[in-house]
Design an enzyme around this catalytic site. Structure first.
Site, PDB file in Angstrom:
ATOM      1  N   ASN A   7      46.922  51.841  36.020  1.00 29.47           N
ATOM      2  CA  ASN A   7      47.479  50.729  35.230  1.00 29.47           C
ATOM      3  C   ASN A   7      47.262  51.095  33.760  1.00 29.47           C
ATOM      4  OD1 ASN A   7      48.111  48.347  33.986  1.00 29.47           O
ATOM      5  ND2 ASN A   7      46.709  47.079  35.184  1.00 29.47           N
ATOM      6  N   LYS A  14      43.469  51.928  33.281  1.00 30.79           N
ATOM      7  CA  LYS A  14      42.578  51.491  34.351  1.00 30.79           C
ATOM      8  C   LYS A  14      42.955  52.275  35.600  1.00 30.79           C
ATOM      9  CE  LYS A  14      42.340  46.716  32.899  1.00 30.79           C
ATOM     10  NZ  LYS A  14      43.058  45.496  33.143  1.00 30.79           N
ATOM     11  N   ARG A  90      51.450  51.165  37.842  1.00 31.99           N
ATOM     12  CA  ARG A  90      51.972  49.853  37.475  1.00 31.99           C
ATOM     13  C   ARG A  90      52.908  50.038  36.281  1.00 31.99           C
ATOM     14  NH1 ARG A  90      48.609  44.755  35.021  1.00 31.99           N
ATOM     15  NH2 ARG A  90      50.339  43.304  35.123  1.00 31.99           N
ATOM     16  N   HIS A 180      53.911  39.691  35.971  1.00 37.67           N
ATOM     17  CA  HIS A 180      52.796  39.431  36.903  1.00 37.67           C
ATOM     18  C   HIS A 180      53.296  39.421  38.355  1.00 37.67           C
ATOM     19  CE1 HIS A 180      50.467  36.931  33.659  1.00 37.67           C
ATOM     20  NE2 HIS A 180      50.020  38.184  33.673  1.00 37.67           N
ATOM     21  N   ARG A 239      49.134  34.468  23.064  1.00 37.73           N
ATOM     22  CA  ARG A 239      50.606  34.316  23.046  1.00 37.73           C
ATOM     23  C   ARG A 239      50.973  32.836  23.051  1.00 37.73           C
ATOM     24  NH1 ARG A 239      51.676  38.173  28.055  1.00 37.73           N
ATOM     25  NH2 ARG A 239      49.563  38.952  27.785  1.00 37.73           N
ATOM     26  N   ILE A 330      41.109  32.845  34.613  1.00 36.81           N
ATOM     27  CA  ILE A 330      40.932  31.405  34.401  1.00 36.81           C
ATOM     28  C   ILE A 330      41.105  30.658  35.720  1.00 36.81           C
ATOM     29  CG2 ILE A 330      41.868  29.370  33.235  1.00 36.81           C
ATOM     30  CD1 ILE A 330      42.638  31.149  30.866  1.00 36.81           C
ATOM     31  N   GLU A 382      46.059  43.083  42.352  1.00 33.61           N
ATOM     32  CA  GLU A 382      47.311  43.784  42.067  1.00 33.61           C
ATOM     33  C   GLU A 382      47.244  45.246  42.497  1.00 33.61           C
ATOM     34  OE1 GLU A 382      48.925  42.103  38.036  1.00 33.61           O
ATOM     35  OE2 GLU A 382      46.778  41.762  38.168  1.00 33.61           O
TER      36      GLU A 382
HETATM   37  P1  AMP Z   1      42.088  37.907  33.101  1.00 29.71           P
HETATM   38  O1  AMP Z   1      43.087  38.240  32.039  1.00 29.71           O
HETATM   39  O2  AMP Z   1      42.719  37.582  34.425  1.00 29.71           O
HETATM   40  O3  AMP Z   1      40.976  38.905  33.224  1.00 29.71           O
HETATM   41  O4  AMP Z   1      41.371  36.525  32.636  1.00 29.71           O
HETATM   42  C1  AMP Z   1      40.656  36.448  31.451  1.00 29.71           C
HETATM   43  C2  AMP Z   1      40.415  34.979  31.131  1.00 29.71           C
HETATM   44  O5  AMP Z   1      39.618  34.379  32.162  1.00 29.71           O
HETATM   45  C3  AMP Z   1      39.663  34.782  29.819  1.00 29.71           C
HETATM   46  O6  AMP Z   1      40.294  33.770  29.051  1.00 29.71           O
HETATM   47  C4  AMP Z   1      38.323  34.283  30.295  1.00 29.71           C
HETATM   48  O7  AMP Z   1      37.695  33.425  29.367  1.00 29.71           O
HETATM   49  C5  AMP Z   1      38.684  33.526  31.549  1.00 29.71           C
HETATM   50  N1  AMP Z   1      37.485  33.294  32.345  1.00 29.71           N
HETATM   51  C6  AMP Z   1      36.704  34.195  32.961  1.00 29.71           C
HETATM   52  N2  AMP Z   1      35.626  33.585  33.520  1.00 29.71           N
HETATM   53  C7  AMP Z   1      35.727  32.265  33.235  1.00 29.71           C
HETATM   54  C8  AMP Z   1      34.930  31.108  33.518  1.00 29.71           C
HETATM   55  N3  AMP Z   1      33.798  31.192  34.195  1.00 29.71           N
HETATM   56  N4  AMP Z   1      35.368  29.909  33.060  1.00 29.71           N
HETATM   57  C9  AMP Z   1      36.503  29.802  32.340  1.00 29.71           C
HETATM   58  N5  AMP Z   1      37.298  30.856  32.049  1.00 29.71           N
HETATM   59  C10 AMP Z   1      36.918  32.073  32.482  1.00 29.71           C
END
Ligand code: AMP
Length: 399
Positions: A7, A14, A90, A180, A239, A330, A382
């Site tokens: 990726n 990655k 990817r 996605h 964004r 999130i 993914e």
């Molecule tokens: P990703 O791009 O899928 O890796 O997601 C990253 C997002 O997940 C970031 O905004 C992080 O703050 C959020 N995130 C990770 N752990 C938590 C948590 N325990 N509570 C709230 N948001 C989280």
């Protein structure tokens, strides 16, 4: 059979080596700051771990380093490059050309690179990375390109057409593509496995740094929130998501900004970061909100509100909803957000199982036993989708 999944971004890469017999990750890591100075991490399933600085001037250097660690390093997981059966890449944008994953040849790489007009930040570096990968691993090794847009190719014209002069679609491919796709595909497939059948009307919410929702009818995407680029849809880390298009020319005039400056403003300085003034990271935003920072609270409220609004509009598009699922950093972790969303969807017959919702990063049903809609958290994977697609294509090519 081992599959290497790649990726790549413009300065990062990655990787994950997956043993397909039991779908176990043998090793994984990330090469960063490629072309700047370079550092990388390498982690194996047995707990071996390195994090090092290294001269990574190009993506080829990154592949050399990964290969060395996998085959010859102290924590090697294979004895020879021949133990890698195929490589899956990817690729962000498949445009109108690629509605399915494909095996890579020179023409495919050219076609991916040629989509620079509609995907300037992602496709050219990804095409260059695939080329570099072929140099290091050899052209005989099958390689697949798996597109982020492909799963959304089933959208009908009324969902993917923008109401601008039609020639921009016909002549320049301006339409909603959605992104996605591998994540939406994985979690919807997993949902079908868990429920014993694909829900008739499903809404998948991938909420991370970038976020998108998909409305899925009988396993096929009928609408999704990201658009021509991954900028559209719901508020994201940096964004803006959907905004009134006139704002673009208004601010461009105000700040004397041209294309590049406006792109930076909307892609890198907006979203949770732009509104909260604190961070693009949702954890930081929640913490600041708890500490009384009003704009952080506003940013968090906007995310929840937009989510509920979009789920409502997709429920309307689908003629109802049988299952909703959360994934992404999130979606998998933000329990409070999920609780609030379920509360606000009571009008759809959603009830919550708050004990079940009190979990992070786990596959779990969070709706109550009496809920009219199944609500789940399903951690995305993914890389596994890319690896499975790569196996499928490599086997087809052999047959
Ligand atoms: P990703 O791009 O899928 O890796 O997601 C990253 C997002 O997940 C970031 O905004 C992080 O703050 C959020 N995130 C990770 N752990 C938590 C948590 N325990 N509570 C709230 N948001 C989280």
């Amino acid at each position: 059979m081992n599959i290497l999944v790649i990726n790549a971004g413009s300065s990062s890469l990655k990787y994950q080596l997956i043993r397909m017999e039991d779908e176990t990750t043998l090793c994984k890591g990330i090469c960063e700051r490629i072309g700047i100075d370079g550092k990388y991490s390498y982690k194996t399933m047995t707990g071996y771990k390195v994090e090092k600085e290294a001269d990574l001037f190009t993506h080829k250097d990154a592949f050399d380093v990964i290969l060395h660690e996998m085959v010859q390093g102290e924590g090697h997981v294979i004895d020879s490059v021949n133990e890698i059966a195929a490589i899956g890449h990817r690729v962000t944008h498949g445009g109108d050309k690629f509605s399915h994953s494909v095996l890579v040849d020179e023409a495919t790489i050219d076609a991916i690179a040629n989509m620079r007009d509609i995907s300037p930040l992602h496709n050219p570096p990804q095409a260059a990375t695939i080329r570099a990968c072929r140099t290091v691993f050899g052209e005989a090794l099958p390689m697949a390109a798996v597109f982020d847009t492909a799963f959304h190719a089933t959208m009908p014209p009324k969902a993917y057409t923008f109401a601008i002069p039609y020639k921009y679609y016909e002549e320049h491919g301006v339409r909603r593509y959605g992104f996605h796709g591998t994540s939406h595909r994985y979690v919807s497939g997993r949902m079908a496995e868990l429920l014993g059948e694909m829900p008739h009307r499903l809404i998948t919410c991938h909420l991370g740094n970038g976020s998108s929702l998909a409305a899925i009818k009988d396993g096929k995407v009928v609408d999704t929130s990201m658009g021509f680029t991954p900028l559209d849809g719901i508020i994201m880390g940096t964004r803006c998501g959907s905004i009134d298009p006139s704002i673009v020319s208004y601010i461009a005039n105000l700040e004397n900004l041209h294309e590049r400056g406006m792109n930076r403003l909307l892609n890198n300085e907006s979203g949770l970061l732009g509104v909260s003034g604190v961070s693009s990271d949702f954890r930081d935003v929640l913490e600041a909100a708890e500490n009384g920072k009003e704009r952080a609270q506003l940013a968090a409220d906007m995310l929840e509100y937009q989510l509920v609004k979009l789920i409502g509009s997709y429920a309307a598009a689908l003629g109802g909803v049988d299952a909703i699922l959360f994934t992404g950093g999130i979606g998998e972790n933000a329990m409070g957000l999920r609780e609030q969303v379920m509360h606000d969807l009571a009008y759809l017959g959603v009830t919550a199982d708050l004990a079940a919702n009190n979990s992070r990063g786990e596959e779990v049903r969070i709706s109550g036993a009496d809920s009219k809609v199944e609500v789940w958290v399903i951690p995305t994977n993914e890389e596994l989708v890319i690896a499975r697609e790569t196996v499928r294509l490599a086997k087809q090519a052999k047959a």
